[in-house]
Design an enzyme around this catalytic site. Structure first.
Site, mmCIF file in Angstrom:
data_model
loop_
_atom_site.group_PDB
_atom_site.id
_atom_site.type_symbol
_atom_site.label_atom_id
_atom_site.label_comp_id
_atom_site.label_asym_id
_atom_site.label_seq_id
_atom_site.Cartn_x
_atom_site.Cartn_y
_atom_site.Cartn_z
ATOM 1 N N ASN A 9 0.771 -0.916 0.016
ATOM 2 C CA ASN A 9 0.192 -0.058 -0.080
ATOM 3 C C ASN A 9 0.801 1.130 -0.046
ATOM 4 O OD1 ASN A 9 -1.786 1.931 0.544
ATOM 5 N ND2 ASN A 9 -2.430 1.396 2.498
ATOM 6 N N LYS A 11 0.013 4.334 -0.167
ATOM 7 C CA LYS A 11 -0.520 5.438 0.349
ATOM 8 C C LYS A 11 -0.389 6.753 -0.637
ATOM 9 C CE LYS A 11 -0.155 3.216 4.817
ATOM 10 N NZ LYS A 11 -0.071 3.260 6.199
ATOM 11 N N HIS A 96 -9.466 1.484 4.779
ATOM 12 C CA HIS A 96 -8.225 1.670 5.581
ATOM 13 C C HIS A 96 -8.594 2.668 6.877
ATOM 14 C CE1 HIS A 96 -4.040 2.664 6.476
ATOM 15 N NE2 HIS A 96 -4.045 1.520 5.854
ATOM 16 N N GLU A 98 -6.703 4.681 7.855
ATOM 17 C CA GLU A 98 -6.500 6.372 7.670
ATOM 18 C C GLU A 98 -7.730 7.144 6.904
ATOM 19 O OE1 GLU A 98 -2.671 5.619 5.488
ATOM 20 O OE2 GLU A 98 -1.930 5.266 7.364
ATOM 21 N N GLU A 165 -5.591 -4.913 10.409
ATOM 22 C CA GLU A 165 -4.684 -4.043 10.754
ATOM 23 C C GLU A 165 -5.032 -3.343 12.134
ATOM 24 O OE1 GLU A 165 -2.693 -2.782 6.739
ATOM 25 O OE2 GLU A 165 -4.301 -1.529 7.129
ATOM 26 N N GLY A 171 2.458 2.176 10.780
ATOM 27 C CA GLY A 171 3.175 3.025 10.636
ATOM 28 C C GLY A 171 4.126 3.505 11.844
ATOM 29 N N SER A 204 3.173 -2.269 10.288
ATOM 30 C CA SER A 204 4.587 -2.260 10.431
ATOM 31 C C SER A 204 5.296 -3.792 10.091
ATOM 32 C CB SER A 204 4.828 -1.801 11.952
ATOM 33 O OG SER A 204 4.521 -0.747 12.321
#
Ligand code: PGA
Length: 241
Positions: A9, A11, A96, A98, A165, A171, A204
């Site tokens: 991904n 991003k 996701h 985010e 996730e 991250g 991660s």
């Protein structure tokens, strides 16, 4: 049979030139990768067309990072499923954290987007996961079961990938322990009638923890952010042992 899927991904990283540069450096690294491993690159919208031309007929599949639920209309800034299908997009990330955190994505809009993807024969990668606060309060299982129940209303379980996730692991370098990821993914699988759904772990994932993650019986792959930006690093992940 559960398919193994390793997806990057990107991003909001990489313009067209950088995307092609990655592909050029990455391709030779996967010459000997077992054919049974599906490799996906989820690139920004602006890179999809050039990447599709470059990847055409090869073994790397193309993914997008969002899809709108309507086929056309006055939705400034959104991309329709038909537009992605025309380019040859095979997968799309939906829900996701985010998107949920910064762009007002709800379980209802996630559900709409999942169904739109399937309508256009694009396989959605549905992301679910708990926050640190929810985990500390012992709510992990309930949060995830609730997300699945709402997100998957009328969604075909035969054309679906799920990524577990944990938000606190994204991250942050703070990976979820492989045994714990395996346990939660087992719980996700219990919620599904179709036991063959590929369920990935994300958060991660790095070259130095992928082997342990993929050794877990319930984990069918990974959704990789930061470590997918470098071709050698992502190749090491795809070539896990
Ligand atoms: P990360 O991101 O690998 O950089 O933690 C994972 C994701 O957001 O899918």
């Amino acid at each position: 049979m559960r398919k193994i899927i390793l997806a990057g991904n990107w991003k909001m990283h990489k313009n067209q030139a950088e995307s092609l540069e990655f592909v050029q450096a990455f391709k030779p690294e996967i010459d000997n990768t077992d054919e049974s491993r599906e490799i996906v690159l989820c690139a920004p919208f602006t890179s999809l067309t050039v990447m599709s031309k470059n990847l055409h007929g090869g073994r790397i599949k193309l993914g997008a990072q969002n899809i709108h639920w309507e086929d056309k209309g006055a939705y400034t800034g959104e991309i329709a499923g038909g537009m992605l299908a025309e380019i040859g997009v095979d997968y799309v990330i939906v829900g996701h954290s985010e998107r949920r955190q910064y762009f007002g994505e709800t379980d209802e809009t996630v559900n709409f987007r999942l169904k739109a993807a399937q309508r256009h024969h694009i396989i959605p990668i549905l992301c679910v996961g708990e926050t640190k606060q929810q985990r500390d309060a012992g709510e992990t299982e309930n949060v995830i079961i609730d997300q699945l129940k709402k997100d998957l209303v009328d969604v075909d379980r035969g054309n679906l990938v799920i990524a577990y996730e944990p938000i606190w692991a994204i991250g942050t370098g703070d990976t979820c322990d492989a045994n714990e990821a395996n346990r939660v993914i087992g719980i996700i699988r219990q919620q599904l009638d179709n036991k063959d759904v590929t369920i990935q772990y994300g958060g991660s994932v790095k070259p130095d923890n992928i082997d342990e993650i993929m050794a877990q019986p319930e984990i069918d792959g990974a959704l990789v952010g930061g470590a997918s930006l470098d071709p050698i690093s992502f190749a090491r992940i795809v070539n896990y042992q």
